[in-house]
Write a protein that holds these residues in place. Sequence first.
Motif, PDB file in Angstrom:
ATOM      1  N   PHE A   1     -16.528  -7.821 -25.630  1.00  0.00           N
ATOM      2  CA  PHE A   1     -17.464  -8.886 -25.281  1.00  0.00           C
ATOM      3  C   PHE A   1     -17.058 -10.215 -25.908  1.00  0.00           C
ATOM      4  N   TYR A   2     -16.526 -10.175 -27.111  1.00  0.00           N
ATOM      5  CA  TYR A   2     -16.056 -11.423 -27.714  1.00  0.00           C
ATOM      6  C   TYR A   2     -14.800 -11.935 -27.008  1.00  0.00           C
ATOM      7  N   LEU A   3     -14.015 -11.026 -26.488  1.00  0.00           N
ATOM      8  CA  LEU A   3     -12.860 -11.451 -25.702  1.00  0.00           C
ATOM      9  C   LEU A   3     -13.320 -12.139 -24.423  1.00  0.00           C
ATOM     10  N   ILE A   4     -14.364 -11.568 -23.785  1.00  0.00           N
ATOM     11  CA  ILE A   4     -14.944 -12.191 -22.593  1.00  0.00           C
ATOM     12  C   ILE A   4     -15.498 -13.569 -22.934  1.00  0.00           C
ATOM     13  N   ALA A   5     -16.181 -13.669 -24.070  1.00  0.00           N
ATOM     14  CA  ALA A   5     -16.739 -14.949 -24.507  1.00  0.00           C
ATOM     15  C   ALA A   5     -15.640 -15.969 -24.768  1.00  0.00           C
ATOM     16  N   SER A   6     -14.513 -15.524 -25.309  1.00  0.00           N
ATOM     17  CA  SER A   6     -13.411 -16.447 -25.590  1.00  0.00           C
ATOM     18  C   SER A   6     -12.796 -16.976 -24.297  1.00  0.00           C
ATOM     19  N   VAL A   7     -12.715 -16.109 -23.289  1.00  0.00           N
ATOM     20  CA  VAL A   7     -12.187 -16.551 -21.993  1.00  0.00           C
ATOM     21  C   VAL A   7     -13.150 -17.547 -21.345  1.00  0.00           C
ATOM     22  N   SER A   8     -14.456 -17.287 -21.477  1.00  0.00           N
ATOM     23  CA  SER A   8     -15.458 -18.217 -20.962  1.00  0.00           C
ATOM     24  C   SER A   8     -15.368 -19.564 -21.674  1.00  0.00           C
ATOM     25  N   ALA A   9     -15.157 -19.525 -22.982  1.00  0.00           N
ATOM     26  CA  ALA A   9     -15.018 -20.765 -23.741  1.00  0.00           C
ATOM     27  C   ALA A   9     -13.786 -21.543 -23.281  1.00  0.00           C
ATOM     28  N   PHE A  10     -12.706 -20.823 -23.012  1.00  0.00           N
ATOM     29  CA  PHE A  10     -11.505 -21.503 -22.519  1.00  0.00           C
ATOM     30  C   PHE A  10     -11.779 -22.178 -21.179  1.00  0.00           C
ATOM     31  N   ALA A  11     -12.554 -21.515 -20.314  1.00  0.00           N
ATOM     32  CA  ALA A  11     -12.890 -22.114 -19.019  1.00  0.00           C
ATOM     33  C   ALA A  11     -13.648 -23.421 -19.222  1.00  0.00           C
ATOM     34  N   CYS A  12     -14.493 -23.478 -20.264  1.00  0.00           N
ATOM     35  CA  CYS A  12     -15.228 -24.705 -20.562  1.00  0.00           C
ATOM     36  C   CYS A  12     -14.291 -25.793 -21.075  1.00  0.00           C
ATOM     37  N   VAL A  13     -13.332 -25.420 -21.921  1.00  0.00           N
ATOM     38  CA  VAL A  13     -12.335 -26.380 -22.396  1.00  0.00           C
ATOM     39  C   VAL A  13     -11.578 -26.969 -21.205  1.00  0.00           C
ATOM     40  N   LEU A  14     -11.183 -26.103 -20.295  1.00  0.00           N
ATOM     41  CA  LEU A  14     -10.447 -26.532 -19.107  1.00  0.00           C
ATOM     42  C   LEU A  14     -11.288 -27.480 -18.265  1.00  0.00           C
ATOM     43  N   ALA A  15     -12.557 -27.122 -18.036  1.00  0.00           N
ATOM     44  CA  ALA A  15     -13.437 -27.965 -17.227  1.00  0.00           C
ATOM     45  C   ALA A  15     -13.691 -29.309 -17.907  1.00  0.00           C
ATOM     46  N   SER A  16     -13.814 -29.314 -19.224  1.00  0.00           N
ATOM     47  CA  SER A  16     -14.049 -30.562 -19.962  1.00  0.00           C
ATOM     48  C   SER A  16     -12.845 -31.499 -19.853  1.00  0.00           C
ATOM     49  N   ILE A  17     -11.664 -30.943 -19.940  1.00  0.00           N
ATOM     50  CA  ILE A  17     -10.454 -31.755 -19.811  1.00  0.00           C
ATOM     51  C   ILE A  17     -10.316 -32.269 -18.376  1.00  0.00           C
ATOM     52  N   ASN A  18     -10.672 -31.442 -17.389  1.00  0.00           N
ATOM     53  CA  ASN A  18     -10.675 -31.904 -15.997  1.00  0.00           C
ATOM     54  C   ASN A  18     -11.604 -33.103 -15.833  1.00  0.00           C
ATOM     55  N   ALA A  19     -12.834 -32.984 -16.361  1.00  0.00           N
ATOM     56  CA  ALA A  19     -13.816 -34.057 -16.223  1.00  0.00           C
ATOM     57  C   ALA A  19     -13.381 -35.305 -16.987  1.00  0.00           C
ATOM     58  N   ALA A  20     -12.897 -35.127 -18.212  1.00  0.00           N
ATOM     59  CA  ALA A  20     -12.464 -36.273 -19.016  1.00  0.00           C
ATOM     60  C   ALA A  20     -11.314 -37.013 -18.347  1.00  0.00           C
TER      61      ALA A  20
END
Length: 477
Positions: free
Chosen positions: A294-313
């Motif tokens: 579950f923490y691995l799943i959470a880490s992948v989700s967090a990476f998706a947020c990092v990616l989306a934030s960089i896309n938006a920025a």
Amino acid sequence: MSAMPQPTSVSSSSADLRSSSLGFMETIGQSLANISPTLTPSINVVAVAALAGAGSWLVYGLSTLGLMFVSLNIAVLASRFAAAGSFFIFISRSLGPIAGGIAGWGLIAAYTGTAMGVLAGEAIFVQNAFTPFGIAVPTWLIYVVSAALAWFLSSRDIKLSSRLSLAIEAASITIVGGVLFVVFYQHPERIVDHAQLSLQGTTPKGMAEAMVLGIFSFVGFESAASLGKETKNPLKAIPRAIIWSMVVAGAFFMFVAYSMVVAYGGDVAKLGADTAPLQTLLKGLGAPALAPLFYLIASVSAFACVLASINAASRLLFSMGRYQFVHRSMGMVHTKHQTPHYAVAFAAILSLVVNLALLGTGALNTFGYTSTFATFGFIVAYFLISVSAPIYLKKQGQLKLANVVVGILGAVAMIGGFFGSVYPVPDWPYNLLPYLFVAYMAFGLIWLAMLKKRAPQVLDKIEHDLESSEAAIFDRK
């Protein structure tokens, strides 16, 4: 920052981003990934519960309501014209380039700050996933690898990165939501939890402080608007993506907060002090061995947020670079990939450098500092967009009473959110963050004032280009 720009108009190459490449699913994927719903049961709900206790579910409900007013104001503008710069363009159209520049300056801190904070959160999740196996993964290595991968994906193909983000978030929400449903299956007597519904032990002070964290759980929901130039039928797809991402996330967050308190047997103090809530949750369900997964799943989700934030920025920097509010290189587009590659690289490198600089404070503190700073940037932009929407409609002769009410409610909600972050005065060093943000915004305002004084022709041409672009894509008179 560049040297003071010469008065040149916006290049026609601003259309070089890959137009009409994204559908509704990729667009909502951008917003959902920026929200990163899985962060709430993994880390955010702990901080909210520590302040609001049994009223945590209501904090998320009130945050949803306040930001829903903001989303309706965004939809007013996003349904009328599309732009890569989202708020920078929207607010410039209503309140002028200086106000748009202020919003853009705030959102640079918001999107990059989110990338920094969630990058730190990802490090925590990765380490929690591998520690049970005796594997110690260095925090700096997680930062470097994740930032490099986010840069690579974002600079290559926005469609790929958006679809990947959507798939990750959909899977994460389904898995975590399924586990929380098991909580009610095991404790049917607590489906109606009177302690939570009556807000037992909750104080107004705790609720007010928790509201800032509640708002942060949602920030980035508007980032679909930054894909205006790359979305098919953007005047319909983007408003739908913004509103539906808010509805989905709000319902999920309220469910998470309510069910997590149930899972902890109503012991909100224990939940508020737990640094590994997913592990505790799974242990209570008799499946502690699943915690690393579950923490691995959470880490992948967090990476998706990092990616989306960089896309938006990067899309924000792209638009501001085109209008020379920041260095013009930010407005350049890769000839092959049709992405703002310099802006992507800047956002990724800035996020990495700040996190490495804060390495000594620990990943959890880095998450707290950068996320709080980012929230201030979002609050400024959300406030300005709520003011802008009714003013824009008035200029177009379309203003209705409902638009005024929604605009006022959105603005008041953001004022309340900021007030809750400074009073009661938070502990050190969080008490310094509002002043640091004000100093950051003051620097941006000074830069804009210098631009207006030394190169007023640039602002005149921005006004002209905004008028021209609206005439080309305005959809509803």
